[in-house]
Design a protein around this motif. Structure first.
Motif, PDB file in Angstrom:
ATOM      1  N   ILE A  36     -31.844   0.470   6.860  1.00 27.25           N
ATOM      2  CA  ILE A  36     -32.589   0.771   8.040  1.00 27.25           C
ATOM      3  C   ILE A  36     -32.273  -0.751   9.183  1.00 27.25           C
ATOM      4  O   ILE A  36     -32.786  -1.600   8.444  1.00 27.25           O
ATOM      5  CB  ILE A  36     -34.006   0.709   8.208  1.00 27.25           C
ATOM      6  N   VAL A  37     -31.615  -0.473  10.295  1.00 24.08           N
ATOM      7  CA  VAL A  37     -31.404  -1.513  11.111  1.00 24.08           C
ATOM      8  C   VAL A  37     -32.521  -1.401  12.529  1.00 24.08           C
ATOM      9  O   VAL A  37     -32.404  -0.382  12.931  1.00 24.08           O
ATOM     10  CB  VAL A  37     -29.927  -1.505  11.546  1.00 24.08           C
ATOM     11  N   VAL A  38     -33.000  -2.337  12.576  1.00 26.08           N
ATOM     12  CA  VAL A  38     -34.256  -2.640  13.892  1.00 26.08           C
ATOM     13  C   VAL A  38     -33.165  -3.599  14.882  1.00 26.08           C
ATOM     14  O   VAL A  38     -33.078  -4.821  14.496  1.00 26.08           O
ATOM     15  CB  VAL A  38     -35.425  -3.092  13.694  1.00 26.08           C
ATOM     16  N   ASP A  39     -32.642  -2.974  15.844  1.00 25.72           N
ATOM     17  CA  ASP A  39     -32.038  -3.855  17.192  1.00 25.72           C
ATOM     18  C   ASP A  39     -33.125  -4.398  17.756  1.00 25.72           C
ATOM     19  O   ASP A  39     -33.939  -3.712  18.472  1.00 25.72           O
ATOM     20  CB  ASP A  39     -31.001  -3.160  17.560  1.00 25.72           C
ATOM     21  N   ASN A  73     -41.729  -4.590   9.959  1.00 23.60           N
ATOM     22  CA  ASN A  73     -42.797  -3.969   9.995  1.00 23.60           C
ATOM     23  C   ASN A  73     -42.625  -2.403  10.409  1.00 23.60           C
ATOM     24  O   ASN A  73     -42.981  -1.545   9.962  1.00 23.60           O
ATOM     25  CB  ASN A  73     -44.216  -4.523  10.818  1.00 23.60           C
ATOM     26  N   LEU A  74     -41.843  -2.428  11.542  1.00 33.63           N
ATOM     27  CA  LEU A  74     -41.427  -1.090  12.271  1.00 33.63           C
ATOM     28  C   LEU A  74     -40.487  -0.423  11.346  1.00 33.63           C
ATOM     29  O   LEU A  74     -40.566   0.709  10.971  1.00 33.63           O
ATOM     30  CB  LEU A  74     -40.766  -1.577  13.786  1.00 33.63           C
ATOM     31  N   ALA A  75     -39.550  -1.051  10.517  1.00 33.12           N
ATOM     32  CA  ALA A  75     -38.680  -0.474   9.564  1.00 33.12           C
ATOM     33  C   ALA A  75     -39.492  -0.171   8.487  1.00 33.12           C
ATOM     34  O   ALA A  75     -39.107   1.370   7.829  1.00 33.12           O
ATOM     35  CB  ALA A  75     -37.534  -1.571   9.154  1.00 33.12           C
ATOM     36  N   LEU A  76     -40.561  -0.255   7.911  1.00 31.17           N
ATOM     37  CA  LEU A  76     -41.346  -0.114   6.845  1.00 31.17           C
ATOM     38  C   LEU A  76     -41.874   1.305   7.177  1.00 31.17           C
ATOM     39  O   LEU A  76     -41.984   2.269   6.221  1.00 31.17           O
ATOM     40  CB  LEU A  76     -42.671  -0.935   6.751  1.00 31.17           C
ATOM     41  N   THR A  77     -42.180   1.804   8.555  1.00 25.69           N
ATOM     42  CA  THR A  77     -42.836   2.876   8.743  1.00 25.69           C
ATOM     43  C   THR A  77     -41.849   4.115   8.308  1.00 25.69           C
ATOM     44  O   THR A  77     -42.429   5.192   8.213  1.00 25.69           O
ATOM     45  CB  THR A  77     -43.308   3.038  10.311  1.00 25.69           C
ATOM     46  N   ILE A  78     -40.676   3.958   8.347  1.00 26.51           N
ATOM     47  CA  ILE A  78     -39.664   5.066   7.930  1.00 26.51           C
ATOM     48  C   ILE A  78     -39.014   5.050   6.710  1.00 26.51           C
ATOM     49  O   ILE A  78     -38.236   5.722   6.205  1.00 26.51           O
ATOM     50  CB  ILE A  78     -38.598   5.395   9.029  1.00 26.51           C
ATOM     51  N   ALA A  79     -39.188   3.882   5.893  1.00 23.76           N
ATOM     52  CA  ALA A  79     -38.510   3.448   4.812  1.00 23.76           C
ATOM     53  C   ALA A  79     -39.153   4.381   3.527  1.00 23.76           C
ATOM     54  O   ALA A  79     -40.293   4.693   3.587  1.00 23.76           O
ATOM     55  CB  ALA A  79     -38.979   2.256   4.407  1.00 23.76           C
ATOM     56  N   LEU A  84     -38.273  -2.695  -1.378  1.00 29.86           N
ATOM     57  CA  LEU A  84     -37.764  -3.105  -0.146  1.00 29.86           C
ATOM     58  C   LEU A  84     -36.789  -4.411  -0.281  1.00 29.86           C
ATOM     59  O   LEU A  84     -37.354  -5.280  -1.022  1.00 29.86           O
ATOM     60  CB  LEU A  84     -38.866  -3.442   0.790  1.00 29.86           C
ATOM     61  N   VAL A  85     -35.661  -4.499   0.450  1.00 31.10           N
ATOM     62  CA  VAL A  85     -34.877  -5.663   0.597  1.00 31.10           C
ATOM     63  C   VAL A  85     -34.787  -6.030   2.031  1.00 31.10           C
ATOM     64  O   VAL A  85     -34.471  -5.114   2.817  1.00 31.10           O
ATOM     65  CB  VAL A  85     -33.654  -5.247   0.083  1.00 31.10           C
ATOM     66  N   LEU A  86     -35.005  -7.212   2.248  1.00 27.90           N
ATOM     67  CA  LEU A  86     -34.845  -7.703   3.722  1.00 27.90           C
ATOM     68  C   LEU A  86     -33.528  -8.505   3.565  1.00 27.90           C
ATOM     69  O   LEU A  86     -33.661  -9.448   2.728  1.00 27.90           O
ATOM     70  CB  LEU A  86     -36.254  -8.580   3.930  1.00 27.90           C
ATOM     71  N   LEU A  87     -32.924  -8.495   4.558  1.00 22.05           N
ATOM     72  CA  LEU A  87     -31.500  -8.772   4.615  1.00 22.05           C
ATOM     73  C   LEU A  87     -31.202  -9.293   6.227  1.00 22.05           C
ATOM     74  O   LEU A  87     -31.448  -8.463   6.916  1.00 22.05           O
ATOM     75  CB  LEU A  87     -30.358  -7.918   3.934  1.00 22.05           C
ATOM     76  N   ASN A  88     -30.813 -10.779   6.318  1.00 22.12           N
ATOM     77  CA  ASN A  88     -30.129 -11.186   7.585  1.00 22.12           C
ATOM     78  C   ASN A  88     -28.993 -10.566   7.811  1.00 22.12           C
ATOM     79  O   ASN A  88     -28.133 -10.474   7.101  1.00 22.12           O
ATOM     80  CB  ASN A  88     -30.421 -12.684   7.576  1.00 22.12           C
ATOM     81  N   LEU A 191     -47.093  -5.886   4.814  1.00 20.86           N
ATOM     82  CA  LEU A 191     -45.804  -6.896   5.145  1.00 20.86           C
ATOM     83  C   LEU A 191     -46.125  -8.062   5.879  1.00 20.86           C
ATOM     84  O   LEU A 191     -46.858  -9.052   5.381  1.00 20.86           O
ATOM     85  CB  LEU A 191     -44.568  -5.896   5.753  1.00 20.86           C
ATOM     86  N   PHE A 192     -45.715  -8.188   6.912  1.00 22.22           N
ATOM     87  CA  PHE A 192     -45.689  -9.313   7.800  1.00 22.22           C
ATOM     88  C   PHE A 192     -46.988  -9.335   8.598  1.00 22.22           C
ATOM     89  O   PHE A 192     -47.349  -8.395   9.308  1.00 22.22           O
ATOM     90  CB  PHE A 192     -44.667  -9.522   8.538  1.00 22.22           C
TER      91      PHE A 192
END
Length: 322
Positions: A36-39, A73-79, A84-88, A191-192
């Motif tokens: 999931i990418v949030v731009d 937090n927005l990505a979490l709503t559809i995960a 969960l993996v957070l990646l830069n 989450l955050f």
């Protein structure tokens, strides 16, 4: 069932985005994770690259910059993942990183979060497991003693630069360039904290993980190549810290919010005063011999005043985006 959900927050990350996403395509953990990418309202070709070349990615395009924490937090709503993996976007993974991270979490029942060994593009070590911020740790870093004596358990305490980087260990916190989290724990503690627009959000999260009775682990067999600061470099209208790529004002605002939340008013005020005194002395010393450095220090003192005022001493987050 989806085992892992990988979150990537992009902001003008086009030059490095392909390498990051290609490293996910090459993972040995095939078919069991989603991306999931949030731009965050990028001005470059980030969105176009994803839409044209990575159809498997779930893309969320925000019309405004949400910051790192709120975008996740927005990505979490559809995960859909159990983890969960957070990646830069400026990071790439070795092929077995997701598989190994999943094994670690499954085998370590008290692990709320895990991170790996961060290295630069020339395999140089990056701080990967740290102590929580404190006035002492701030002072050692600010004075340069931490960099001068990295092998000392005392002076190198904040970044744990004295420690064996190949030894797995439970730590205070790990940087958010790559982390894996237990979804069930996130459901419990969230989450955050949305008040943190940028910086200190993962430190605050790790505080809450410890508070909930779980641990944060550093696992060096998870190897991540991390450029570092790539998105920050695209924001050129603010003052950068001379020792890194942090945006100075944003860092100060988050630092005040963090210290006020976890240590109270006096402690957060002392953190501000500590750096102001240091830079006031630095400005005085460099007035004649290094005017540019003196001007930089005087500006940092002023920025601390601004950050304190805009956060009301750490009580509120300024209107976002900062």
């Amino acid at each position: 069932m989806t085992v892992l959900s990988v979150f990537i927050v992009t902001y003008n990350s086009a030059p490095l985005l392909r390498s990051c996403l290609d490293s996910l395509r090459a993972q040995t953990l095939t078919g069991n994770f989603e991306v999931i990418v949030v731009d965050n309202a990028s001005r470059d070709e980030s969105v176009a690259i994803i839409e044209a070349e990575y159809p498997e990615v779930h893309l969320i395009v925000s019309p405004v910059n949400l910051g790192f924490g709120n975008a996740n937090n927005l990505a979490l709503t559809i995960a859909k993942g159990r983890y969960l993996v957070l990646l830069n976007p400026d990071a790439t993974l070795t092929a077995d990183t997701l598989e190994r991270s999943l094994i670690h979490m499954e085998e370590t029942s008290d692990a709320g979060m895990g991170g790996g060994l961060l290295q630069g593009t020339k395999t140089e070590w990056q701080p990967s497991a740290r102590l929580f911020p404190s006035l002492l740790n701030d002072g050692l870093t600010l004075s340069g003693l931490a960099n001068r004596y990295p092998d000392s358990r005392f002076f190198g305490r904040f970044d744990r630069s004295w420690a064996d980087p190949l030894k797995a260990v439970a730590v205070d916190w790990v940087p958010g360039a790559f982390v894996i989290l237990r979804r069930s724990l996130v459901a419990q503690i969230s989450l955050f904290d949305p008040r943190f627009f940028l910086y200190y959000e993962e430190v605050d999260l790790c505080r809450r993980i410890h508070q909930a009775g779980f641990k944060v682990y550093y696992w060096p067999d998870l190897v991540i190549t991390h450029v570092g600061g790539a998105s920050s470099e695209t924001v050129d209208e603010l003052v950068f810290a001379s020792s890194g790529k942090q945006l100075t004002l944003w860092r100060m605002q988050s630092q005040i919010l963090y210290y006020r939340k976890w240590h109270g008013l006096i402690y957060s005020w002392l953190a501000k005063v500590l750096e102001q005194i240091w830079h006031s002395l630095r400005a005085w010393r460099n007035t004649n011999r290094a005017p540019d450095k003196a001007a930089e220090s005087r500006h940092i003192v002023q920025l601390w005043r601004q950050a304190w005022q805009e956060t009301h001493g750490g009580l509120i987050s300024p209107h976002q985006p900062w």
